[in-house]
Every structure is written in structure tokens, then in C-alpha cells.
Write a protein that holds these residues in place. Sequence first.
Motif, PDB file in Angstrom:
ATOM      1  N   UNK A   1       0.844  -1.204   0.000  1.00 24.18           N
ATOM      2  CA  UNK A   1       0.000   0.000   0.000  1.00 24.18           C
ATOM      3  C   UNK A   1       0.878   1.252   0.000  1.00 24.18           C
ATOM      4  N   UNK A   2       0.742   2.040  -1.026  1.00 29.00           N
ATOM      5  CA  UNK A   2       1.520   3.270  -1.126  1.00 29.00           C
ATOM      6  C   UNK A   2       0.555   4.456  -1.112  1.00 29.00           C
ATOM      7  N   UNK A   3       0.746   5.347  -0.134  1.00 29.64           N
ATOM      8  CA  UNK A   3      -0.137   6.509  -0.025  1.00 29.64           C
ATOM      9  C   UNK A   3       0.644   7.795  -0.214  1.00 29.64           C
ATOM     10  N   UNK A   4       0.040   8.686  -0.943  1.00 27.37           N
ATOM     11  CA  UNK A   4       0.616  10.015  -1.129  1.00 27.37           C
ATOM     12  C   UNK A   4      -0.424  11.008  -0.647  1.00 27.37           C
ATOM     13  N   UNK A   5      -0.033  11.855   0.316  1.00 30.56           N
ATOM     14  CA  UNK A   5      -0.992  12.777   0.894  1.00 30.56           C
ATOM     15  C   UNK A   5      -0.532  14.214   0.704  1.00 30.56           C
ATOM     16  N   UNK A   6      -1.324  14.970  -0.018  1.00 29.38           N
ATOM     17  CA  UNK A   6      -1.145  16.421  -0.110  1.00 29.38           C
ATOM     18  C   UNK A   6       0.266  16.814  -0.547  1.00 29.38           C
ATOM     19  N   UNK A   7       0.791  16.138  -1.558  1.00 32.54           N
ATOM     20  CA  UNK A   7       2.175  16.333  -1.967  1.00 32.54           C
ATOM     21  C   UNK A   7       2.314  17.565  -2.862  1.00 32.54           C
ATOM     22  N   UNK A   8       3.348  18.359  -2.586  1.00 35.92           N
ATOM     23  CA  UNK A   8       3.636  19.507  -3.443  1.00 35.92           C
ATOM     24  C   UNK A   8       5.055  19.401  -3.956  1.00 35.92           C
ATOM     25  N   UNK A   9       5.233  19.942  -5.149  1.00 37.08           N
ATOM     26  CA  UNK A   9       6.564  19.876  -5.741  1.00 37.08           C
ATOM     27  C   UNK A   9       6.916  21.204  -6.368  1.00 37.08           C
ATOM     28  N   UNK A  10       8.076  21.709  -5.992  1.00 39.70           N
ATOM     29  CA  UNK A  10       8.563  22.936  -6.593  1.00 39.70           C
ATOM     30  C   UNK A  10       9.951  22.673  -7.129  1.00 39.70           C
ATOM     31  N   UNK A  11      10.164  22.939  -8.421  1.00 42.65           N
ATOM     32  CA  UNK A  11      11.497  22.766  -8.993  1.00 42.65           C
ATOM     33  C   UNK A  11      12.015  24.137  -9.356  1.00 42.65           C
ATOM     34  N   UNK A  12      13.163  24.510  -8.737  1.00 39.98           N
ATOM     35  CA  UNK A  12      13.665  25.851  -8.967  1.00 39.98           C
ATOM     36  C   UNK A  12      12.627  26.832  -8.481  1.00 39.98           C
ATOM     37  N   UNK A  13      12.172  27.707  -9.343  1.00 42.73           N
ATOM     38  CA  UNK A  13      11.172  28.685  -8.954  1.00 42.73           C
ATOM     39  C   UNK A  13       9.784  28.262  -9.418  1.00 42.73           C
ATOM     40  N   UNK A  14       9.675  27.082 -10.044  1.00 38.73           N
ATOM     41  CA  UNK A  14       8.420  26.696 -10.672  1.00 38.73           C
ATOM     42  C   UNK A  14       7.656  25.703  -9.801  1.00 38.73           C
ATOM     43  N   UNK A  15       6.383  25.949  -9.625  1.00 34.02           N
ATOM     44  CA  UNK A  15       5.527  25.035  -8.904  1.00 34.02           C
ATOM     45  C   UNK A  15       4.980  24.012  -9.895  1.00 34.02           C
ATOM     46  N   UNK A  16       5.342  22.731  -9.706  1.00 35.88           N
ATOM     47  CA  UNK A  16       4.917  21.717 -10.676  1.00 35.88           C
ATOM     48  C   UNK A  16       3.536  21.178 -10.331  1.00 35.88           C
TER      49      UNK A  16
END
Lengths: 206, 227, 253
Positions: free
Chosen positions: A1-16
Amino acid sequence: MLDVVNLSCQRGERRLFSGLTLSVASGKLLAVSGENGSGKTSLLRMLCGLLPPEQGTIRWQGTPVGELGESYRGQFTYIGHLNGLKDDLTPLENLQFAARLAGVEATEAACREALQAVGLGPQIQRLPSGVLSQGQKRRSALARLWVSMRPLWILDEPFAALDDAATRSLTRRLEAHVKGGGIVVASTHQEIGVAPEFMQQARLAG
Amino acid sequence: MTQLGLTDAVRDVIRRDLLVALRRRADALTTVVFFVIVTSLFPLGIGPEPAVLRMIAPGVLWVAALLSCLLSLGRLFTTDYVDGVLEQLVLVPQPLTVLVGAKVAAHWLISGLPIVLLAPVLGLQYGLGGDVLGVLTLSLLLGTPTLSLIGAIGAALTLGVRGSHVLIALLVLPLFIPVLIFGAGAVTSYIAGIGVEANLSLLGACLMLAVVLAPWATAAALRIALE
Amino acid sequence: MSVTDINWFKYSSPQALYPLAGKLTPWFSALAVILMGAGLYIGLLLAPTDFQQGDSYRIIFVHVPAAWMSMFLYVVMALWAAIGLGLKARPSYMMAQAIAPTGAMFTFLALLTGSLWGKPTWGTWWVWDARLTSELILFFLYLGVMLLRTSIDDARRADRASAVFALVGVVNVPIIYFSVQWWNTLHQGASVSATAAPKMAAMMLLAMLIMSLGFWMYSIAVILARLRCVIREREERSSVAGQVERPVAVGGV
């Protein structure tokens, strides 16, 4: 079971992406799609801990992977954009080192069989990897899945640069893995031919 | 299929790097040839006066060893970084600091050990006596692993960075200074008849400290570089 | 650490720091001007002439405080770097970034004044004195920290890589200092130390202390002003790149 909760990703200055929540049950293959630059690779790298998430949590069997530490790294096989092959070593040597470093004593016979399964015959197994074509290199990297004992497979564009035969072979391997209760997370541009009841889809909107 | 432990992983990392170096002998040879050429240049630039050569020999040989090490550092992680092997190494379920130590050990075997072994031969060019050559070799044997360990930090920090070749020199050379001082100092004090124990012990202390701290900093730098 | 903590560090803090730094800068600048003026007045006009070195010794009122500041600021920079790595706090990295150029400047000033002092004292611009040599190496370390930062495009990676190097440097500085002293005694190069101050009159000591305080205030003022530049620069870069939130659609099963 793999859960991802409320994940955010920012690369450099960019919000992916932000607020990404999903859950993959055992015996499922999650196909992650999305345009170039939508953060598919970043998501996979976060799943295997190469990239610390800006925000949010990733849980493996209910425990945050941050708490699992090293033991989590023993739970998955990751094949990224890069093949992880030394040009000066043969596909067989590369596979043996990769398997041994993953903690599995894979016999030479098992490694040869794995390479055979991805269509790399005994002749090619003896060549230095540097002289192989892109497709052959990719298959050589994917052969790790045939010796992997790990429950979770994280694959970045596994079908890219593969011919029809190799695609069918990989599809069968993935299906066998999820049928056996394993989990696959794969980013992809194309349809994966695994039976629909094993599939889950996620689309990162660009 | 049996589970493999940490010692197996360490052995495999070293074995793989040695195998790659063996298949790519030119790379390792470049460093050694560089060392030979640099040490041979000094007598040509300074003149063949034996007394002068004997006096500068420890410093020249040590600086040449230091520069050869610097030259080989670029290869330590760069190819692994480019072909994705480094990414896989970081994901191995063993402590990265130990695996980094194994990589540094392989690096020393490939580019440090040959220099240690060649130094006495090159020392003959400078008219050093047998016992002095022994001290020189011993000092290099104790000092060059420290250079590899410290150098690994610089190599990891500059991984994939613009102008990394020059930058790595700037980062690492100041950190090499204590090793240079104690290493060349051991030989100089032996020639001056002061005794070598103090310098060699200090070299050993530097090595111990580097063994404990450098892999840790290198592992941190590698993780940062791979993000 | 909870998610909200990270948020606070990452977004609120630079915004709170910016006006605070702006308010404090003029005060520290004024203090710096007053203290450095007083220090120079006492040092150059009131302190007695040295009977051995004449008036040339008076450069120590700049040299010694500058050397002190150069070492002190490196430690402070490394401390902020460590806090940054430990707490993943962006403002700490910004502080480390803001401190480096001032530290490098003081190191350079110490080298320059040391060299200027050497000329009348020993008739040569440079002596391989242990402290001057260490100061030179410290200057290289500062350059390394700053160049490593500017060579890396990604701000996050630049922050963390230069922080690791600053910490490696701070472990090495005492070893380097010791080794250079060791080397100096081995070679007996310069018998006079460049910073072995002559027996100091109370007035000289006073001048030196006041100058040190002045340099402190100057450092604080400049570092706070630079911190504002760093904050603004980073914010401009991120707003240009677009902080647009990308909507995420996740289809189940």
C-alpha cells in the motif's frame, strides 16, 4: 500500500504540482500520465526519496517513508530516465552488480535468463554496454525487474525506446508482478496493455 | 537467493570501479603520467644543481602528488552521475557514507597508490638517498588517502556545476594544505635530522579525522547534487 | 516538525525579516560611523607613537580588528549554514549568503593592511608569517563559498551546497591554522610575527577595542542591508518564473 498525501513539488522557482493525493493498493499498477514538464519524473523521484517533497507525506504500508529511512530503500526498485549502466561493463556485469547492490545474490544463470527475457541474447550479453543501441540499453536496464524481489517498482517511462516484442515482454512482467500482489508506479505516454482490473490512472495536469 | 550485507556492498562498489578502471586504463594512466611529467619539469626549470634539487624534492613531489589527485577527482563521481549509476547507489539500502567510503577507496587504489609506488623512483631524479625515499613513500602512503577523502567532498559539491573543473581546485586545494605541510614536512625534517614521528603522527591524525568526517560530508553533498 | 513549521520558515519569515532589517540598518550604520570615527581619532591622534616602529604601527587599529572580524564572521556564517541544513530554514541560508562578502572583505582588508605594514617594518610586502598565511587561506575559503554559490543556478541547491562547504571549512580552519604555525616553526622563516603587537599602551588598546566595535556595527549594518537585497532578488526571481498554482486532477482507479 503506497499513499501520497497532499504532496507539493517545486522545482527551482516553478511550482509543478500541489495538493496531490493518491493511493495505490497492492496488486495495482498506477500509470502516471501528463505533459512534458508536468512533474511526472519529480513525482517518481519523490516516491523513491531522491527528492524531498516540498510539502506532504508519502506512506509505505501506512508508515511515512521518512521514518522508514534505509529500510524503505529495500522495498522498491527504481529505474529512472538514466539507465544506470556503466558503458565499460557488459550487460551481464551491469545486471549482476545492480542485483548484488540491491542486496540480492543473483546467480549468473538468473541474470542471463533475465537478459534473455528482454531479448538480449548471449552474443549481446558479452558486449560492452557502451556499444549497444538506445533500445538495447534500455532493455538491459529493465532486465533488473526480472531479478528484482522488491514489492514496489517505480519506473520512469519504462516503455520508451522499446520495440513491440520488448513492450509485450515488459507488459507481461508488470502484469505478473501486480498479480503477485506487487505495486508498480510507472510514468508513461502510451497505454499500458495490462488488464484493466489491475490498472489505476493518475494524470498530472500541466 | 541470499541477502547480501554491507561488506558485500562495499566489496562490490570497489570491484565495479576497479573493473571499469581496468577497462579504461588510459584514464588512470593519465594521472600517473601527469605526475611523472610535472616532477620532471622542475629540474628543467630550476637547474640540475644537486643540492638545490635535494632541498626542493619533498615539496615538489608532494605538490605534484596533490595536483595529480586533483586531476583525477573529476572522474570520481562524474561518470556515475551522468550514466545514472550514482542515482542507483544512493538508493541502495545501505548507509551511503560507507558506500562513499568504498568509492573513495577505489579512487585511491586507482590514482593514489600508483603515485605512492612511483614516488621513490622519481625521487631518484632529485638525488634523494634510500632512507629519505622511504620516508617520502611512507608520508605519501599516509597522506594521499586523506587527499582522496577531502577531494571527494569537492567532487560531490561541484557535480554537474558550470566550470566544475576550476571550481573543484579552488574548493579543495586550500583544504589540502595541512596534508601538504605535514607530508612534505616529514621528509624535510628527516633530511634536517629532526625526526619524522611528529609529522607522520599528524598525517595519521588527519587521515583518521578525514575517514570519520569526509564521507559524511560527501554523502550529504551527493544527495544535494542528485535532487 | 509539522508542515506548518516549514511553511512559517519558508514564507513568512523572509517577509517579516525584510522590514525589520530595513529598520535596523540605519541605526547600526550610525553606530558604525560614530565608533569607527572615535576609534580612528584615538588611534591616529591620541595614541602615543611607538618608539620602535614610529607611526607606521598605527595600521594595527585597522589590521587587527579586521583580522578578528574575518575569522569571527566565518564562524557565524558556518553557524547559519548549519542551522539552515538542520532546520531547512531558508532565512538562515540567506544570512549565510549575506555574511560571506563582508567576511571576505575583512579578510582582504587584513591581508592588505598586513602587507602595507610589512613594507616599512621588514622592507617587504609579504612575509610568510603564520597568521598572514592563514588569513590568505581563509580568503580562499570565502572565495570558494561564494563561487560555489554563484556557479549553481538552482537557489535551493546553491544554498545547501555552499552550506556544506562552509561547514567543511570551519572544521578545517583550526587544522589549517595549526599546520601553518607548525610549518612556520619548522622553517623559521619570519622571526617577527606580523600581528605580534608591540607592548600596548592603554590608549592603544582602547582604540583597538573601539575600532573592533565599529567594525561589528558596520558588519551588522551591511549584512542586514545585503539580506534585504537577497530577499528581494529571490522574490523577484520567483515571481518572474510564475508562482502560478497548477491545478491537479487525479482520476481514481
